[in-house]
Design an enzyme around this catalytic site. Structure first.
Site, PDB file in Angstrom:
ATOM      1  CB  SER A  50      -0.863   0.001   1.265  1.00  0.00           C
ATOM      2  OG  SER A  50      -0.027   0.207   2.402  1.00  0.00           O
ATOM      3  CG  ASP A  83      -3.744  -2.909  -1.566  1.00  0.00           C
ATOM      4  OD1 ASP A  83      -4.691  -3.054  -2.361  1.00  0.00           O
ATOM      5  OD2 ASP A  83      -3.835  -3.121  -0.332  1.00  0.00           O
ATOM      6  CG  ASP A 105      -9.463   2.952  -4.429  1.00  0.00           C
ATOM      7  OD1 ASP A 105     -10.497   3.256  -5.057  1.00  0.00           O
ATOM      8  OD2 ASP A 105      -9.467   2.599  -3.237  1.00  0.00           O
ATOM      9  CG  HIS A 189      -9.902  -2.170   3.550  1.00  0.00           C
ATOM     10  ND1 HIS A 189     -10.182  -1.072   2.785  1.00  0.00           N
ATOM     11  CD2 HIS A 189      -9.357  -3.078   2.705  1.00  0.00           C
ATOM     12  CE1 HIS A 189      -9.816  -1.305   1.536  1.00  0.00           C
ATOM     13  NE2 HIS A 189      -9.325  -2.510   1.455  1.00  0.00           N
ATOM     14  N   GLY A 190     -10.002  -4.262   7.399  1.00  0.00           N
ATOM     15  CA  GLY A 190      -9.732  -4.306   8.833  1.00  0.00           C
ATOM     16  C   GLY A 190     -10.367  -5.487   9.532  1.00  0.00           C
ATOM     17  N   GLY A 224     -10.883  -6.611   1.252  1.00  0.00           N
ATOM     18  CA  GLY A 224     -11.458  -6.830   2.576  1.00  0.00           C
ATOM     19  C   GLY A 224     -11.833  -8.286   2.787  1.00  0.00           C
ATOM     20  CB  SER A 226      -9.029 -10.658   6.625  1.00  0.00           C
ATOM     21  OG  SER A 226      -7.695 -10.445   6.197  1.00  0.00           O
TER      22      SER A 226
END
Ligand code: G3H
Ligand code: 13P
Ligand code: ZN
Length: 341
Positions: A50, A83, A105, A189-190, A224, A226
């Protein structure tokens, strides 16, 4: 083999009907974890950085670590991907450095927080595509916005407020010529994606199906992604961490996506959890230790385990040796022929 274009990896994944995980890195141990997992499972590898990672690592360090990875793991087709590039300039600087794939993006303004207009997104992305394709570099675009901000990243939206509109997706791909398209179907995300266990209705898979039906030749990307496994949360909390209860994206949903055009799956949080849990464990169990290797090695091993598992679950395992790399020069010629055909 040299770093290869992401387009080649994703074209091969489409042929073989599998997905390829894209794992975020900031340092040597994370790169080593991915490359070791790729070797163990015989997988092609997408390593992504990123803007924050580039700044943290002084990106030249990261780039040279990636060159070392290609020397040490010559049998693994490996991509270095940017990213969430926030602007045309960020993407161009990554291309100049040697990244073989970039994400523009343009769903957000350059501040990385404010949702943009469709027109802005098309203009910025098209400019990146022109520069990138002339050098054989792959471009991922994004239409619709993901959720998530708790780690300071993202637009601060909930995962459902800016889902991808299939009509816009078709128009966007037609006007920009992107190789891969990130879509918003309810992920964020996260670590804090969902407050209860997701059901089959939580992610908007019907949108994904519709987008794939209308853009069968565009590689779709799930950000996102995960899974935020309970066992990794538990290790952190067992050794003094304070994670709140949370749920991520079930692997079965990702696998359903892969059956319907998803070729790239972005995973960062799961690896962060694995690393932090392993380090906390050493700190708690061996408070006398102060050699960084005593905790960085278990951290690297823990990340390798997660990555190897995802590579297997996404179906890329066993495919590293399927194809010879296509040079970036040849990729550039192919884009040129396609444009002039
Ligand atoms: O998309 C987000 C990735 O997890 C990278 O996060 O911007 O904190 O490096 P970062
Ligand atoms: P996670 O936070 O779910 O790992 O997503 C990572 C991502 O999408 C990176 O672009
Ligand atoms: Zn993302």
């Amino acid at each position: 083999m040299p770093l290869v274009s992401m387009r080649q990896l994703l074209d091969e994944a489409a042929k073989g009907a599998y997905g390829v995980g894209a794992f975020n890195v900031n340092n040597m141990e994370q790169i080593q974890a991915i490359m070791e997992a790729a070797r163990e499972t015989k997988s092609p590898a997408i390593v992504q950085a990123s803007r924050g990672a580039r700044s943290y690592s002084q990106d030249r360090f990261l780039y040279h670590l990636m060159l070392a990875a290609t020397e040490l793991y010559p049998e693994i087709p490996t991509v270095l991907h940017l990213d969430h590039g926030n602007s045309v300039e960020t993407c161009k600087s990554a291309i100049a450095m040697g990244f073989t794939s970039v994400m523009m993006d343009g769903s957000l303004m350059p501040d990385g927080k404010t949702p943009s207009t469709f027109e802005y997104n098309v203009k910025a992305t098209r400019e990146v595509v022109e520069t990138a394709h002339s050098k054989g570099i792959t471009v991922e675009g994004e239409i619709g916005c993901l959720g998530g901000i708790e780690d300071g990243h993202g637009a601060g939206l909930d995962g459902l407020s800016h889902l991808t509109d299939p009509d816009q997706a078709v128009e966007f791909v037609g006007q920009t010529g992107v190789d891969a398209l990130a879509i918003a179907i309810g992920t964020s995300h996260g670590a804090y994606k969902f407050t209860s266990k997701p059901t089959g209705e939580t992610l908007k898979m019907d949108r994904l199906l519709e987008i794939h039906r209308r853009l069968p030749n565009t590689h779709l990307v799930m950000h996102g992604s995960s899974s935020v496994p309970k066992d990794l949360q538990d290790i952190i909390n067992q050794y003094g961490g304070k994670l709140k209860p949370t749920w991520g994206v079930p692997i079965e949903e990702i696998q359903l996506g892969i059956k319907n055009g998803v070729r790239k799956i972005n995973v960062d949080t799961d690896n962060r959890l694995a690393i932090t849990g392993a380090i906390r464990k050493v700190f708690a169990e061996k408070p006398e230790e102060f050699d960084p290797r005593s905790y960085l090695k278990p951290a690297r091993d823990a990340m390798k385990k997660v990555v190897a598992l995802r590579m297997t679950q996404f179906g890329q395992a066993g495919h590293a040796g399927d194809y010879a790399p296509i040079s970036l020069e040849e990729m550039a010629k192919r884009y040129q022929r396609h444009l002039t055909a």
